[in-house]
Motif scaffolding. Structure first.
Motif, PDB file in Angstrom:
ATOM      1  N   ILE A 163      10.665 -17.844 -38.564  1.00  0.00           N
ATOM      2  CA  ILE A 163      10.439 -18.903 -39.549  1.00  0.00           C
ATOM      3  C   ILE A 163      10.093 -18.267 -40.885  1.00  0.00           C
ATOM      4  O   ILE A 163       9.178 -17.449 -40.979  1.00  0.00           O
ATOM      5  N   MET A 164      10.844 -18.632 -41.918  1.00  0.00           N
ATOM      6  CA  MET A 164      10.551 -18.155 -43.263  1.00  0.00           C
ATOM      7  C   MET A 164       9.672 -19.171 -43.978  1.00  0.00           C
ATOM      8  O   MET A 164       9.970 -20.370 -43.989  1.00  0.00           O
ATOM      9  N   VAL A 165       8.589 -18.700 -44.551  1.00  0.00           N
ATOM     10  CA  VAL A 165       7.629 -19.559 -45.245  1.00  0.00           C
ATOM     11  C   VAL A 165       7.676 -19.257 -46.743  1.00  0.00           C
ATOM     12  O   VAL A 165       7.728 -18.099 -47.143  1.00  0.00           O
ATOM     13  N   GLY A 166       7.648 -20.322 -47.541  1.00  0.00           N
ATOM     14  CA  GLY A 166       7.702 -20.143 -48.993  1.00  0.00           C
ATOM     15  C   GLY A 166       6.359 -19.744 -49.588  1.00  0.00           C
ATOM     16  O   GLY A 166       5.906 -20.310 -50.584  1.00  0.00           O
ATOM     17  N   GLY A 167       5.717 -18.765 -48.962  1.00  0.00           N
ATOM     18  CA  GLY A 167       4.414 -18.281 -49.401  1.00  0.00           C
ATOM     19  C   GLY A 167       3.370 -18.518 -48.322  1.00  0.00           C
ATOM     20  O   GLY A 167       2.710 -19.552 -48.301  1.00  0.00           O
ATOM     21  N   LEU A 168       3.225 -17.556 -47.418  1.00  0.00           N
ATOM     22  CA  LEU A 168       2.311 -17.724 -46.289  1.00  0.00           C
ATOM     23  C   LEU A 168       0.873 -17.969 -46.718  1.00  0.00           C
ATOM     24  O   LEU A 168       0.116 -18.642 -46.030  1.00  0.00           O
ATOM     25  N   ASP A 169       0.476 -17.392 -47.852  1.00  0.00           N
ATOM     26  CA  ASP A 169      -0.922 -17.519 -48.267  1.00  0.00           C
ATOM     27  C   ASP A 169      -1.197 -18.778 -49.095  1.00  0.00           C
ATOM     28  O   ASP A 169      -2.331 -19.019 -49.504  1.00  0.00           O
ATOM     29  N   LYS A 170      -0.162 -19.606 -49.342  1.00  0.00           N
ATOM     30  CA  LYS A 170      -0.379 -20.854 -50.075  1.00  0.00           C
ATOM     31  C   LYS A 170      -1.028 -21.887 -49.148  1.00  0.00           C
ATOM     32  O   LYS A 170      -0.602 -22.058 -48.002  1.00  0.00           O
ATOM     33  N   VAL A 171      -2.011 -22.593 -49.661  1.00  0.00           N
ATOM     34  CA  VAL A 171      -2.716 -23.574 -48.840  1.00  0.00           C
ATOM     35  C   VAL A 171      -1.780 -24.698 -48.392  1.00  0.00           C
ATOM     36  O   VAL A 171      -1.927 -25.240 -47.299  1.00  0.00           O
ATOM     37  N   ILE A 172      -0.796 -25.043 -49.213  1.00  0.00           N
ATOM     38  CA  ILE A 172       0.116 -26.134 -48.833  1.00  0.00           C
ATOM     39  C   ILE A 172       0.922 -25.797 -47.580  1.00  0.00           C
ATOM     40  O   ILE A 172       1.411 -26.687 -46.896  1.00  0.00           O
ATOM     41  N   TYR A 173       1.070 -24.506 -47.279  1.00  0.00           N
ATOM     42  CA  TYR A 173       1.801 -24.073 -46.093  1.00  0.00           C
ATOM     43  C   TYR A 173       0.867 -23.511 -45.024  1.00  0.00           C
ATOM     44  O   TYR A 173       1.302 -22.834 -44.085  1.00  0.00           O
ATOM     45  N   LEU A 174      -0.395 -23.789 -45.154  1.00  0.00           N
ATOM     46  CA  LEU A 174      -1.431 -23.281 -44.272  1.00  0.00           C
ATOM     47  C   LEU A 174      -1.159 -23.516 -42.781  1.00  0.00           C
ATOM     48  O   LEU A 174      -1.471 -22.650 -41.954  1.00  0.00           O
ATOM     49  N   PRO A 175      -0.587 -24.672 -42.370  1.00  0.00           N
ATOM     50  CA  PRO A 175      -0.371 -24.894 -40.938  1.00  0.00           C
ATOM     51  C   PRO A 175       0.466 -23.822 -40.248  1.00  0.00           C
ATOM     52  O   PRO A 175       0.319 -23.619 -39.028  1.00  0.00           O
ATOM     53  N   ALA A 176       1.320 -23.134 -40.979  1.00  0.00           N
ATOM     54  CA  ALA A 176       2.162 -22.111 -40.352  1.00  0.00           C
ATOM     55  C   ALA A 176       1.311 -20.982 -39.779  1.00  0.00           C
ATOM     56  O   ALA A 176       1.370 -20.680 -38.578  1.00  0.00           O
ATOM     57  N   MET A 177       0.509 -20.357 -40.626  1.00  0.00           N
ATOM     58  CA  MET A 177      -0.333 -19.258 -40.155  1.00  0.00           C
ATOM     59  C   MET A 177      -1.461 -19.748 -39.251  1.00  0.00           C
ATOM     60  O   MET A 177      -1.820 -19.095 -38.271  1.00  0.00           O
ATOM     61  N   LEU A 178      -2.018 -20.920 -39.555  1.00  0.00           N
ATOM     62  CA  LEU A 178      -3.117 -21.438 -38.750  1.00  0.00           C
ATOM     63  C   LEU A 178      -2.668 -21.689 -37.311  1.00  0.00           C
ATOM     64  O   LEU A 178      -3.418 -21.424 -36.358  1.00  0.00           O
ATOM     65  N   THR A 179      -1.459 -22.193 -37.132  1.00  0.00           N
ATOM     66  CA  THR A 179      -0.939 -22.432 -35.784  1.00  0.00           C
ATOM     67  C   THR A 179      -0.900 -21.130 -34.988  1.00  0.00           C
ATOM     68  O   THR A 179      -1.263 -21.084 -33.808  1.00  0.00           O
ATOM     69  N   ASP A 180      -0.493 -20.073 -35.673  1.00  0.00           N
ATOM     70  CA  ASP A 180      -0.465 -18.767 -35.031  1.00  0.00           C
ATOM     71  C   ASP A 180      -1.877 -18.294 -34.705  1.00  0.00           C
ATOM     72  O   ASP A 180      -2.147 -17.829 -33.592  1.00  0.00           O
ATOM     73  N   ARG A 181      -2.784 -18.434 -35.648  1.00  0.00           N
ATOM     74  CA  ARG A 181      -4.162 -17.948 -35.462  1.00  0.00           C
ATOM     75  C   ARG A 181      -4.898 -18.711 -34.364  1.00  0.00           C
ATOM     76  O   ARG A 181      -5.780 -18.165 -33.701  1.00  0.00           O
ATOM     77  N   LEU A 182      -4.542 -19.959 -34.182  1.00  0.00           N
ATOM     78  CA  LEU A 182      -5.160 -20.758 -33.127  1.00  0.00           C
ATOM     79  C   LEU A 182      -4.542 -20.485 -31.749  1.00  0.00           C
ATOM     80  O   LEU A 182      -5.050 -20.958 -30.731  1.00  0.00           O
ATOM     81  N   GLY A 183      -3.452 -19.738 -31.749  1.00  0.00           N
ATOM     82  CA  GLY A 183      -2.806 -19.375 -30.488  1.00  0.00           C
ATOM     83  C   GLY A 183      -1.893 -20.442 -29.921  1.00  0.00           C
ATOM     84  O   GLY A 183      -1.458 -20.353 -28.762  1.00  0.00           O
TER      85      GLY A 183
END
Length: 354
Positions: free
Chosen positions: A48-68
């Protein structure tokens, strides 16, 4: 987890040939974060390509990973990052990745270019964007009517910040050729451009907004981080950040898409029951750029934009179409089938499963 080589920006109204898209995709950012099933040989692989992983508007992408939650679904998800949503779009259309996390409006734009792409999980009901003006220009730029002759920062040409800036200008009587869009990215590059006077103002998201305000480099002109702000600026709910995918791929990989939807919907529900501080604590340490308090404040300011169930908001697609038709000749003169730009099939099942 930093970005490497950049994708070339798409022209605002042009469609690159597929060969060009492929060439751009080969130069795409190789920086990834993996959900971790690959090492033990288990799980389905999805990029999955994210238009800026560290942007808060796209936060669910990394958070989903961090939550397992990806791993819980038996998925090995590689999250790649590019600075703008239009570059995520490019990677998706070229076939480099199976999904893109970016603005829903790209699905309409792509449909007019013969590409069938649909949002499968809608993260938000507002853009999450903020139009900021520099302190020096705050007295002369008091509304979009004052955009004439100004240099306005956007992430890149063809990006959603480009789309929304053009809409705000045209809606307020300023033609597209009467101001200068300047591609400055987000984060440090946006802050630097504002600080150096390379731009008079610009559209960006948190945590960049929080940084600009903390450094007292600019002031908020238009705030679209809440549904109310979206309604005021754009006339209705404006579904923005989403997981969108090529329709053919969705139809031929429904079990995998369902697992992705399950994971993301679970994350959106988790976000709705946890504080900004708790969310910030789950994110990679470097996302706070050394200021955990400011990062948590950035998340808190943007939280109202997110859905709790991944469902497309009522009348959202119509608002987006209305905005794009105001300035985009491709869409203005085309018949867009909104029903083909999103699906609730997977989030509905995810809700029932939960």
């Amino acid at each position: 987890m930093r970005k490497t080589a950049r994708l070339s920006a798409l022209a605002a109204t042009g469609l690159l040939a597929l060969s060009s898209l492929t060439a751009c995709a080969n130069d795409a950012a190789s920086t990834t974060h993996s959900s971790g099933n690959k090492a033990d040989g288990k799980g389905e692989n999805v990029k999955i390509m994210v238009g800026g992983l560290d942007k808060v508007i796209y936060l669910p992408a990394m958070l989903t990973d961090r939550l397992g939650y990806f791993k819980d679904e038996g998925l090995n998800v590689e999250l790649l990052s590019e600075p703008a949503g239009v570059q995520a779009e490019t990677a998706l259309v070229s076939g480099q990745v199976q999904g893109a996390v970016g603005f829903y409006d790209h699905t309409l734009d792509l449909q007019t270019k013969g590409k069938a792409v649909e949002s499968v999980v809608q993260f938000s009901r507002a853009p999450g964007e903020v139009e900021i003006v520099s302190n020096e220009k705050a007295k002369t730029i008091t509304s979009p009517k004052d955009f004439k002759g100004k240099k306005l920062g956007i992430t890149s040409l063809g990006s959603s910040t480009d789309f929304l800036t053009k809409y705000l200008a045209v809606k307020n009587g300023v033609q597209q050729n009467e101001f200068s869009p300047v591609a400055v990215g987000a984060g440090p590059t946006f802050v630097s451009a504002l600080q150096q006077g390379s731009i008079d103002g610009g559209m960006t998201t948190d945590p960049t907004v929080a940084t600009v305000l903390d450094k007292k480099l600019g002031k908020i002109l238009i705030d679209m981080r809440t549904p109310e702000g979206s309604e005021k600026a754009l006339g209705g709910p404006y579904p923005s950040s989403s997981l969108y995918m090529q329709t053919d791929w969705v139809n031929s990989h429904k079990p995998t898409v369902q697992k992705l939807a399950n994971a993301f919907v679970k994350t959106l529900k988790w976000m709705s029951t946890h504080s900004a501080d708790e969310i910030a604590a789950k994110m990679p340490a470097d996302y706070s750029q050394g200021d955990k308090k400011l990062y948590a404040e950035a998340i808190k300011s943007t939280l109202p934009m997110f859905t709790t169930d991944g469902v497309m908001p009522t009348n959202g697609p119509e608002t987006v179409e209305s905005v794009l038709k105001a300035f985009n000749p491709n869409i203005k003169n085309a018949k867009v089938d909104l029903s083909k730009t999103f699906t609730t099939e997977f989030v509905d099942k995810a809700a029932n499963a939960g």
